[in-house]
Design a protein around this motif. Structure first.
Motif, PDB file in Angstrom:
ATOM      1  N   HIS A  20      36.384  34.176  38.630  1.00  0.00           N
ATOM      2  CA  HIS A  20      35.139  34.680  39.280  1.00  0.00           C
ATOM      3  C   HIS A  20      36.153  35.989  40.216  1.00  0.00           C
ATOM      4  O   HIS A  20      35.563  37.575  39.816  1.00  0.00           O
ATOM      5  CB  HIS A  20      34.615  34.701  40.585  1.00  0.00           C
ATOM      6  N   SER A  23      36.534  39.002  37.295  1.00  0.00           N
ATOM      7  CA  SER A  23      35.473  39.552  37.265  1.00  0.00           C
ATOM      8  C   SER A  23      34.846  40.584  37.584  1.00  0.00           C
ATOM      9  O   SER A  23      35.119  42.024  37.733  1.00  0.00           O
ATOM     10  CB  SER A  23      34.660  38.640  36.863  1.00  0.00           C
ATOM     11  N   ARG A  24      35.714  40.598  39.206  1.00  0.00           N
ATOM     12  CA  ARG A  24      35.622  41.466  40.688  1.00  0.00           C
ATOM     13  C   ARG A  24      36.124  42.440  39.811  1.00  0.00           C
ATOM     14  O   ARG A  24      36.187  43.851  40.649  1.00  0.00           O
ATOM     15  CB  ARG A  24      35.514  41.382  41.518  1.00  0.00           C
TER      16      ARG A  24
END
Length: 174
Positions: A20, A23-24
């Motif tokens: 996560h 992905s940022r």
């Protein structure tokens, strides 16, 4: 058996947290690029189409993906509502930025460039607005380069770190 299931869940959760965060790092340059495209489209609408600012913002939002489209649509909606209340473009722009910024992967540098842009749009002639839009695009391009560097530097590390920290927690628990 319960320990094994717990260990697998911890590994899965740590891995997902790492992915996560990675992905940022990947989303930030893409969103900055979309923002640059939005400002270039806005510049074209204002500079060459002689389109009034509220209509130019609405038209620019129609051709963009989220979250940039949502930001511009909010500006357009707030402008329409603000006409009755006497709100300026700057107030509507800043309110939309404040509302939508947490949903993006962008940082404060991009936000401050957009806030500066919002204070200049709508209060000057067409040529001056085009100059301010070009300046904001240049600032965002510099931020995009920095974001790409961060992505190449930290994306893979976040993925690995998520797995490794989860493995460490599993080792410590077991």
């Amino acid at each position: 058996m319960v320990k094994l299931i717990g260990a697998v869940l911890i590994l899965f959760a740590g891995t997902m947290i790492g992915f996560h965060q990675a992905s940022r790092f990947a989303a930030r340059p893409r969103q900055i690029r979309q923002l640059i495209q939005a400002l270039q489209r806005l510049e074209t609408e204002i500079g060459y189409g002689y389109t009034p600012l509220p209509e130019a913002v609405t038209s620019s939002a129609a051709h963009l993906p989220e979250p940039v489209a949502g930001l511009l649509q909010s500006v357009s909606r707030l402008l329409a509502e603000g006409e009755r209340e006497g709100k300026t473009f700057r107030e509507c722009w800043e309110e939309a930025l404040t509302m939508h910024w947490p949903g993006t992967a962008m940082k404060n540098a991009e936000q401050s460039a957009l806030i500066r842009l919002g204070s200049a749009l709508g209060i000057s002639d067409r040529d001056d607005q085009v100059k301010h839009l070009r300046l904001a695009v240049q600032q965002l391009k510099a931020e995009e380069d920095a974001a790409r560097d961060d992505q190449s530097r930290y994306e893979k590390m976040c993925k690995s770190l998520g797995v490794l920290v989860a493995a460490l927690v599993v080792i410590l628990i077991v």
